[in-house]
Design an enzyme around this catalytic site. Structure first.
Site, mmCIF file in Angstrom:
data_model
loop_
_atom_site.group_PDB
_atom_site.id
_atom_site.type_symbol
_atom_site.label_atom_id
_atom_site.label_comp_id
_atom_site.label_asym_id
_atom_site.label_seq_id
_atom_site.Cartn_x
_atom_site.Cartn_y
_atom_site.Cartn_z
ATOM 1 N N GLY A 93 -29.487 30.795 19.625
ATOM 2 C CA GLY A 93 -28.856 32.042 19.924
ATOM 3 C C GLY A 93 -29.881 33.189 19.701
ATOM 4 N N HIS A 150 -25.105 49.015 22.140
ATOM 5 C CA HIS A 150 -25.685 47.811 22.171
ATOM 6 C C HIS A 150 -25.969 47.175 23.517
ATOM 7 C CE1 HIS A 150 -24.596 47.805 17.817
ATOM 8 N NE2 HIS A 150 -25.526 47.192 17.633
ATOM 9 N N LYS A 192 -22.943 41.982 24.006
ATOM 10 C CA LYS A 192 -22.384 42.088 22.499
ATOM 11 C C LYS A 192 -20.842 41.966 23.015
ATOM 12 C CE LYS A 192 -22.262 44.484 18.351
ATOM 13 N NZ LYS A 192 -22.374 43.282 17.623
#
Length: 264
Positions: A18, A153, A157
């Site tokens: 990730g 963001h 997200k």
């Protein structure tokens, strides 16, 4: 759990492929006080930063073989709870930056902290830690001022508002007795005049923005803006590793990144 002041921290990393998992592995190989002994990912993955990646399904079994001092986890709520359970069984400290937990999920995580040291933080940036302290001081010094919190963001997200924004909101509500979570207003549309006792909350998602948080206070013909912008995810990885080094070997319990900051 094997620890020692003179030997490097034996580290395990979940969600290795990730965004944050990769950053943690990259940061770890550059540190003399950390050695990665286990890294797992749910999908098959080539080595990252020279570290072999094992299947996440083998995490619990591999913990005993690898004998890490601490696990750093940036995954998702369901995965984190599985990893936390394995850490409790193996007596391994856990540092997690996962956000988006339900109340039940948080309760389960806190229960794990009765067995092993567990440090949870929505953000591992020392700058964010400084921002939160500045926000608490500003809100205390400016009673009754209107407050708006905005976070931005990247477009991938999932949780909104961000975990960091939630933490900042909780800080504000802790020092403003007239405000509570019920007073949060998420965005505005149509005929929506501002009430005196509310906190405006805004979440934006765009491009590859790593993270921006802004707190605006306004009244009395003046405005105060407190802002933090993250330019590289390595900031969070470094903080998470600092937290893991600090946490390993401590008594079972619930810890925060503020504990790390305060002691260092």
């Amino acid at each position: 759990m094997s620890t020692g002041d003179s030997s490097p921290l034996r580290l395990a990393v979940t969600g290795a492929a990730g965004r944050m998992g990769r950053e943690v592995l990259d940061a770890a190989v550059d540190r003399e006080d950390v050695v990665v002994v286990l890294a797992v990912n749910r999908s098959e993955t080539e080595p990252i930063a020279g570290v072999a990646i094992d299947p996440a399904a083998e995490f619990a079994d591999r913990l005993g073989d690898a004998d890490p001092d601490a696990v750093v986890d940036f995954t998702g709520p369901a995965s984190t709870l599985e990893y936390a359970d394995a850490c409790a069984e193996a007596d391994v400290a856990l540092v997690t930056g996962t956000t988006g937990f339900s109340e039940d999920g948080l309760a389960t995580l806190r229960e794990t902290a009765s067995s092993v040291p567990l440090l949870k933080a929505a953000n591992f940036s020392r700058g964010i830690a400084a921002l939160r302290r500045a926000v608490r001081e500003a809100v205390t010094a400016l009673p009754g001022y209107d407050i708006e919190v905005t976070e931005t963001h990247h477009n991938g997200k999932r949780d909104a508002p961000s975990g960091t924004a939630h933490t900042i909101l909780e800080d504000i509500e802790d020092v403003r007795s007239d405000l509570s979570p019920a007073d949060r207003v998420h965005g505005r549309e149509g005929d929506a005049p501002r009430e005196s006792a509310e906190i405006g909350v805004h979440a934006r998602r765009a491009g590859d923005i790593i993270g921006e948080h802004e707190v605006l206070l306004a009244d009395n013909h003046e405005t105060v803006e407190l802002t933090h912008r993250s330019g590289d995810r390595g900031v969070f990885a470094a903080g998470a590793l600092d937290a893991a080094v600090w946490l390993a070997g401590r008594d079972a319990g619930w810890y925060t990144f503020d504990d790390v900051i305060d002691e260092s």
